[in-house]
Design an enzyme around this catalytic site. Structure first.
Site, mmCIF file in Angstrom:
data_model
loop_
_atom_site.group_PDB
_atom_site.id
_atom_site.type_symbol
_atom_site.label_atom_id
_atom_site.label_comp_id
_atom_site.label_asym_id
_atom_site.label_seq_id
_atom_site.Cartn_x
_atom_site.Cartn_y
_atom_site.Cartn_z
ATOM 1 N N ASP A 16 1.516 -1.802 9.304
ATOM 2 C CA ASP A 16 1.139 -1.166 8.035
ATOM 3 C C ASP A 16 0.612 -2.278 7.136
ATOM 4 O OD1 ASP A 16 1.069 0.803 5.920
ATOM 5 O OD2 ASP A 16 2.903 -0.066 5.116
ATOM 6 N N SER A 17 0.156 -1.893 5.950
ATOM 7 C CA SER A 17 -0.278 -2.911 4.987
ATOM 8 C C SER A 17 0.927 -3.667 4.411
ATOM 9 C CB SER A 17 -1.044 -2.240 3.850
ATOM 10 O OG SER A 17 -0.214 -1.274 3.231
ATOM 11 N N TYR A 48 -4.166 -1.339 1.131
ATOM 12 C CA TYR A 48 -5.289 -0.961 1.998
ATOM 13 C C TYR A 48 -6.049 0.235 1.404
ATOM 14 C CZ TYR A 48 -4.509 -3.706 6.309
ATOM 15 O OH TYR A 48 -4.424 -4.694 7.251
ATOM 16 N N GLY A 49 -5.329 1.072 0.703
ATOM 17 C CA GLY A 49 -5.905 2.329 0.222
ATOM 18 C C GLY A 49 -7.115 2.174 -0.663
ATOM 19 N N CYS A 79 0.546 3.743 9.126
ATOM 20 C CA CYS A 79 -0.190 3.729 7.866
ATOM 21 C C CYS A 79 -1.247 4.823 7.934
ATOM 22 C CB CYS A 79 -0.853 2.362 7.700
ATOM 23 S SG CYS A 79 -2.013 2.265 6.326
ATOM 24 N N ASN A 80 -1.243 5.695 6.933
ATOM 25 C CA ASN A 80 -2.215 6.796 6.917
ATOM 26 C C ASN A 80 -3.628 6.294 6.682
ATOM 27 O OD1 ASN A 80 -0.777 9.736 6.620
ATOM 28 N ND2 ASN A 80 0.543 8.080 5.934
ATOM 29 N N GLU A 160 5.492 -0.870 -3.556
ATOM 30 C CA GLU A 160 5.504 -2.210 -2.961
ATOM 31 C C GLU A 160 6.127 -3.218 -3.935
ATOM 32 O OE1 GLU A 160 4.770 -4.389 0.425
ATOM 33 O OE2 GLU A 160 4.020 -2.352 0.292
ATOM 34 N N CYS A 192 1.219 9.116 2.923
ATOM 35 C CA CYS A 192 1.220 7.647 2.856
ATOM 36 C C CYS A 192 2.625 7.219 3.252
ATOM 37 C CB CYS A 192 0.896 7.169 1.445
ATOM 38 S SG CYS A 192 1.109 5.392 1.205
ATOM 39 N N HIS A 194 4.341 4.826 2.483
ATOM 40 C CA HIS A 194 5.173 4.266 1.415
ATOM 41 C C HIS A 194 5.977 5.372 0.697
ATOM 42 C CE1 HIS A 194 2.731 0.624 1.781
ATOM 43 N NE2 HIS A 194 3.499 0.020 0.901
HETATM 44 N N1 DGL Z 1 1.247 2.808 3.680
HETATM 45 C C1 DGL Z 1 -0.143 2.993 3.730
HETATM 46 C C2 DGL Z 1 -0.577 4.400 4.007
HETATM 47 O O1 DGL Z 1 0.161 5.120 4.658
HETATM 48 C C3 DGL Z 1 -1.058 2.170 2.869
HETATM 49 C C4 DGL Z 1 -0.745 1.912 1.467
HETATM 50 C C5 DGL Z 1 -1.727 0.915 0.923
HETATM 51 O O2 DGL Z 1 -1.677 -0.247 1.358
HETATM 52 O O3 DGL Z 1 -2.573 1.316 0.098
HETATM 53 O O4 DGL Z 1 -1.657 4.807 3.636
#
Ligand code: DGL
Length: 273
Positions: A16-17, A48-49, A79-80, A160, A192, A194
């Site tokens: 994941d990120s 990452y989003g 991670c989505n 985070e 997500c 998170h």
């Molecule tokens: N946990 C991640 C997801 O499921 C990414 C969150 C991120 O880094 O923006 O999209």
């Protein structure tokens, strides 16, 4: 020499990120305690989003290659955002060296086959929502579903940073959930990895009138099923997990302790030196 593909003692890779994938890692660990986990959190590049599909793809391939240095039998893209834009690419890059699992298909299948949800909200990062992947996949299984997707870009960085169960998280969550787009939904997909960390706050907002799914648990069950079908469940003895981060952050260290009861030593691995 590389171990045989069907060697069930090979580890399970997860990435994941940042800390989001730990929700999936901990659900996997709970139902498959014998599996050795190799986790990678790309904390140097999160969130990452907000990043371009090109960057996400480039980082995802580098991380997958790194996980394959441990000869993983399966890689769970926890991670989505990565699952939305890079799943097919990772799958063709890894080929038959390992099974690749994303976090979207198991949720879509679960919602369509095991629930009566009709009006479904989806929240996720900008990268995920932009692809409209949940609506496309849900509607491919059931045209009658009503899907409303909303990007909630502040949530992952907020989590985070360790902001949950406090005044700030409550204000941000309430602001997003009260948007007209999510009015009248009967269920909400936390799109997500998170977000399970703020699930209790979301439940509080909806006063249990909207169904929330155990997304991490659903992905873990799916992963177990796939390993079982392929005769790859490890019934042997436990081996030491590895948790890598591309940039050491105190928040990540804290969360790892939270999920894995202090038994984890974080390893710093910069793949982009
Ligand atoms: N946990 C991640 C997801 O499921 C990414 C969150 C991120 O880094 O923006 O999209």
């Amino acid at each position: 020499m590389a171990k045989k593909v069907n060697d069930s003692s090979r580890p399970l890779g997860i990435f994941d990120s940042g800390i989001g994938g730990l929700t999936v890692a901990s659900a996997i660990h709970k139902i498959m305690p014998n599996e050795q986990l190799i986790y990678f959190g790309d904390t140097a590049h999160l969130p990452y989003g907000d990043k371009s599909p090109e960057s996400i793809k480039k980082w995802a391939i580098a991380i997958s290659d790194f996980l394959m240095t441990y000869n993983c039998k399966i890689i769970v893209i926890a991670c989505n955002s990565i699952s939305s834009v890079a799943f097919e690419l990772i799958k063709s890059h890894i080929g038959n060296r390992a099974i690749i699992v994303n976090v979207i298909d198991p949720i879509v299948d679960y919602v369509c086959k095991q629930t009566n949800s009709k009006s479904i909200g989806v929240i996720g990062t900008k990268a995920t929502i932009k692809t409209d992947i949940y609506a496309t996949k849900l509607k491919a299984q059931n045209k009658k579903l009503n899907i409303s997707s909303l990007a909630t870009p502040l949530l992952a960085p907020m989590i985070e940073e360790g902001f949950f169960n406090n005044k700030i998280s409550k204000t941000i969550i309430n602001d997003y959930l009260s948007r007209p787009k999510l009015k009248g939904i009967d269920s909400l997909i936390l799109g997500c990895t998170h977000y399970p960390l703020i699930k209790p706050e979301i439940e509080l907002y909806y006063k249990n009138k909207v169904t929330l799914f155990d997304t991490a648990g659903i992905v873990a069950n799916h992963t177990k099923e796939i390993l079982n079908l392929n005769g790859l469940l490890n019934n042997g003895k436990k081996t030491k997990h590895h948790f890598f981060v591309s940039d050491y952050t105190a928040a990540f260290a804290e969360s790892t302790k939270l999920f894995f009861k202090g038994k984890v030593k974080l390893e710093h691995k910069n793949l982009w030196k």
